[in-house]
Design an enzyme around this catalytic site. Structure first.
Site, PDB file in Angstrom:
ATOM      1  N   LYS A 117       0.824  -1.224   0.000  1.00 48.49           N
ATOM      2  CA  LYS A 117       0.000   0.000   0.000  1.00 48.49           C
ATOM      3  C   LYS A 117       0.850   1.262   0.000  1.00 48.49           C
ATOM      4  O   LYS A 117       0.439   2.276  -0.551  1.00 48.49           O
ATOM      5  CB  LYS A 117      -0.987  -0.014   1.167  1.00 48.49           C
ATOM      6  CG  LYS A 117      -2.022  -1.124   1.004  1.00 48.49           C
ATOM      7  CD  LYS A 117      -3.440  -0.715   1.306  1.00 48.49           C
ATOM      8  CE  LYS A 117      -4.377  -1.765   0.722  1.00 48.49           C
ATOM      9  NZ  LYS A 117      -5.719  -1.738   1.231  1.00 48.49           N
ATOM     10  N   LYS A 199      -3.562  -9.771  -6.775  1.00 53.57           N
ATOM     11  CA  LYS A 199      -4.780 -10.130  -6.054  1.00 53.57           C
ATOM     12  C   LYS A 199      -5.970  -9.324  -6.603  1.00 53.57           C
ATOM     13  O   LYS A 199      -5.822  -8.146  -6.916  1.00 53.57           O
ATOM     14  CB  LYS A 199      -4.534  -9.769  -4.587  1.00 53.57           C
ATOM     15  CG  LYS A 199      -5.624 -10.089  -3.619  1.00 53.57           C
ATOM     16  CD  LYS A 199      -5.245  -9.613  -2.215  1.00 53.57           C
ATOM     17  CE  LYS A 199      -5.757  -8.208  -1.969  1.00 53.57           C
ATOM     18  NZ  LYS A 199      -6.529  -8.002  -0.754  1.00 53.57           N
ATOM     19  N   LYS A 202     -10.671  -4.626  -4.300  1.00 52.15           N
ATOM     20  CA  LYS A 202     -11.744  -3.637  -4.391  1.00 52.15           C
ATOM     21  C   LYS A 202     -11.264  -2.359  -5.049  1.00 52.15           C
ATOM     22  O   LYS A 202     -11.999  -1.700  -5.762  1.00 52.15           O
ATOM     23  CB  LYS A 202     -12.177  -3.246  -2.970  1.00 52.15           C
ATOM     24  CG  LYS A 202     -13.278  -4.053  -2.403  1.00 52.15           C
ATOM     25  CD  LYS A 202     -13.742  -3.379  -1.119  1.00 52.15           C
ATOM     26  CE  LYS A 202     -13.672  -4.329   0.041  1.00 52.15           C
ATOM     27  NZ  LYS A 202     -12.607  -4.074   0.995  1.00 52.15           N
TER      28      LYS A 202
HETATM   29  P1  ATP Z   1      -8.623  -2.994  -0.550  1.00 52.60           P
HETATM   30  O1  ATP Z   1      -8.571  -3.119  -2.046  1.00 52.60           O
HETATM   31  O2  ATP Z   1      -9.256  -1.728  -0.062  1.00 52.60           O
HETATM   32  O3  ATP Z   1      -7.315  -3.306   0.112  1.00 52.60           O
HETATM   33  P2  ATP Z   1      -9.596  -5.665  -0.350  1.00 52.60           P
HETATM   34  O4  ATP Z   1     -10.483  -5.987  -1.482  1.00 52.60           O
HETATM   35  O5  ATP Z   1      -8.220  -6.203  -0.359  1.00 52.60           O
HETATM   36  O6  ATP Z   1      -9.619  -4.110  -0.056  1.00 52.60           O
HETATM   37  P3  ATP Z   1     -10.290  -6.109   2.463  1.00 52.60           P
HETATM   38  O7  ATP Z   1     -11.418  -5.310   3.016  1.00 52.60           O
HETATM   39  O8  ATP Z   1      -8.916  -5.665   2.820  1.00 52.60           O
HETATM   40  O9  ATP Z   1     -10.413  -6.221   0.887  1.00 52.60           O
HETATM   41  O10 ATP Z   1     -10.491  -7.630   2.845  1.00 52.60           O
HETATM   42  C1  ATP Z   1     -11.690  -8.213   3.283  1.00 52.60           C
HETATM   43  C2  ATP Z   1     -11.539  -9.714   3.320  1.00 52.60           C
HETATM   44  O11 ATP Z   1     -11.502 -10.239   1.997  1.00 52.60           O
HETATM   45  C3  ATP Z   1     -10.252 -10.196   4.005  1.00 52.60           C
HETATM   46  O12 ATP Z   1     -10.537 -11.343   4.765  1.00 52.60           O
HETATM   47  C4  ATP Z   1      -9.344 -10.541   2.857  1.00 52.60           C
HETATM   48  O13 ATP Z   1      -8.399 -11.519   3.185  1.00 52.60           O
HETATM   49  C5  ATP Z   1     -10.337 -11.055   1.832  1.00 52.60           C
HETATM   50  N1  ATP Z   1      -9.856 -10.870   0.464  1.00 52.60           N
HETATM   51  C6  ATP Z   1      -9.567  -9.681  -0.121  1.00 52.60           C
HETATM   52  N2  ATP Z   1      -9.172  -9.862  -1.390  1.00 52.60           N
HETATM   53  C7  ATP Z   1      -9.215 -11.207  -1.612  1.00 52.60           C
HETATM   54  C8  ATP Z   1      -8.921 -12.035  -2.744  1.00 52.60           C
HETATM   55  N3  ATP Z   1      -8.516 -11.504  -3.885  1.00 52.60           N
HETATM   56  N4  ATP Z   1      -9.068 -13.368  -2.624  1.00 52.60           N
HETATM   57  C9  ATP Z   1      -9.486 -13.913  -1.465  1.00 52.60           C
HETATM   58  N5  ATP Z   1      -9.786 -13.191  -0.360  1.00 52.60           N
HETATM   59  C10 ATP Z   1      -9.658 -11.853  -0.422  1.00 52.60           C
END
Ligand code: ATP
Ligand code: LTN
Length: 333
Positions: A117, A199, A202
């Site tokens: 980040k 990955k 969002k």
């Molecule tokens: P950001 O993009 O704002 O970092 P994010 O999509 O990575 O957000 P988080 O809110 O940080 O999502 O994560 C919420 C949950 O979803 C956590 O348990 C995280 O491990 C899971 N998660 C996020 N992205 C993935 C992915 N690509 N595959 C599987 N699990 C995920």
């Protein structure tokens, strides 16, 4: 009579940093739903964590309510689980400060999410981004949590949570339960459809790489049809076939099929058929969620009622641990 005292505690949270993705769902939220029967489940919208990346206020406010409705639409039952909003429960910010003083600079510097980040938001490497894991540790430890259902990317943060809890217990006695991560076999790390080495996230700028829970069926299908694959033209799970591996993982997570079953199902068929099948499976999985979301988001009063009730219970439970922590540290309580 059912003895709820004996049930283990589950805690997890998700940031309202944008529209919930298929990765969030398969990696975490789907388990939140299935764990409701067997465990005492406590879930949160981690909106304090979200401002570690700059948010536009009006959009942020919409995202919070949207994420709340989306997670409920996935099947979180307010009669069974506590689903609250982190910023409404002051014990979280408070314990985070205390735990910051028991977390080492070196430990936080090793967190890969911080490194990723910081690289992505080089103009805003704020102290909150750095100490993000102490707040997350506080979230978990306040509820004497046994299990934390998350995707694979959060494993390191959970290990740090355990280290901090052990350190604290070592100094003051058994204050915190030591939690463990609960990471799914299949779907723990869903990758971007456009860049399968990254990955699915969002906050990805490439919208085609990311399937959102609320995407209409035709958009989901278009994203899968455009997914990056390779020139091998064979549906098999193998090293170097990151795009196909990712699609197979998604298909397996949604249908419950093994990689071998998927290879057999598409033997002799091209990527076109395979992508369509993955798209259709995901569309059917997400359809009821989208329909429930459409109903829930119209009923703001109901949503507010749900989170107000949950906020209150979360405050009550977490205050017990916080009071204990403060007493142990030496504060006059
Ligand atoms: P950001 O993009 O704002 O970092 P994010 O999509 O990575 O957000 P988080 O809110 O940080 O999502 O994560 C919420 C949950 O979803 C956590 O348990 C995280 O491990 C899971 N998660 C996020 N992205 C993935 C992915 N690509 N595959 C599987 N699990 C995920
Ligand atoms: N950091 C998590 C969100 C989160 C969380 C938590 C997850 C905040 N607090 C407590 C599990 C337990 C993330 O998914 N990025």
């Amino acid at each position: 009579m059912e003895n709820t005292e004996k049930k283990q505690v589950v805690f997890s949270a998700i940031q309202p940093s944008g529209t919930i993705t298929l990765g969030n769902y398969l990696g975490a939220v789907r388990n939140w739903v299935s764990m409701q029967e067997e465990y005492n489940c406590i879930y949160a919208l981690a909106d304090l964590h979200t401002i570690t990346v700059r948010q536009e206020p009006a959009q942020f406010r919409r995202n919070i309510l949207d994420a709340y409705a989306s997670i409920m639409a996935c099947g979180i039952d307010p009669e069974k689980s506590i689903f609250f909003i982190q910023s409404h429960v002051h014990t979280h910010a408070e314990i985070a400060w205390i735990l910051n003083c028991y977390t080492q600079f070196g430990e936080l510097s090793r967190m890969t999410q911080f490194k990723d980040k910081s690289a992505k938001h080089a103009d805003n490497i704020n102290a909150g981004l750095f100490t993000y894991p102490s707040l997350m540790a506080g979230d978990i430890l306040l509820y004497q949590t046994d299990k934390v259902p998350v995707g694979a990317d959060q494993k390191q943060h959970i290990e740090l949570t355990c280290d901090v809890a052990r350190r604290f217990n070592g100094l003051y006695g058994e204050v915190f339960k030591i939690p463990e991560g609960f990471i799914p076999q299949n779907g723990a790390r869903v990758m971007s459809l456009q860049n399968p080495l990254n990955k699915m996230s969002k906050s990805d700028e490439n919208v085609n790489g990311c399937v959102h829970l609320l995407d209409p069926p035709e958009v989901i299908m278009k994203k899968f049809r455009r997914a990056v694959t390779d020139s091998d033209a064979c549906v098999r799970f193998a090293e170097g076939k990151d795009g196909v591996n990712n699609l197979m993982t998604i298909y397996g997570a949604v249908t419950g099929k093994t990689m071998e079953q998927i290879e057999n199902e598409f033997a002799g068929k091209g990527y076109g058929d395979f992508k369509t099948a993955v798209g259709e499976a995901v569309i059917e999985e997400l359809r009821p969620i989208r329909e429930r979301y459409e109903r829930l988001i119209k009923d703001k009063a109901y949503l507010a009622d749900c989170y107000h009730k949950a906020d209150e219970i979360a405050l009550k439970i977490s205050s017990r641990t916080l009071a204990k922590v403060k007493k142990k540290v030496g504060y006059i309580v």
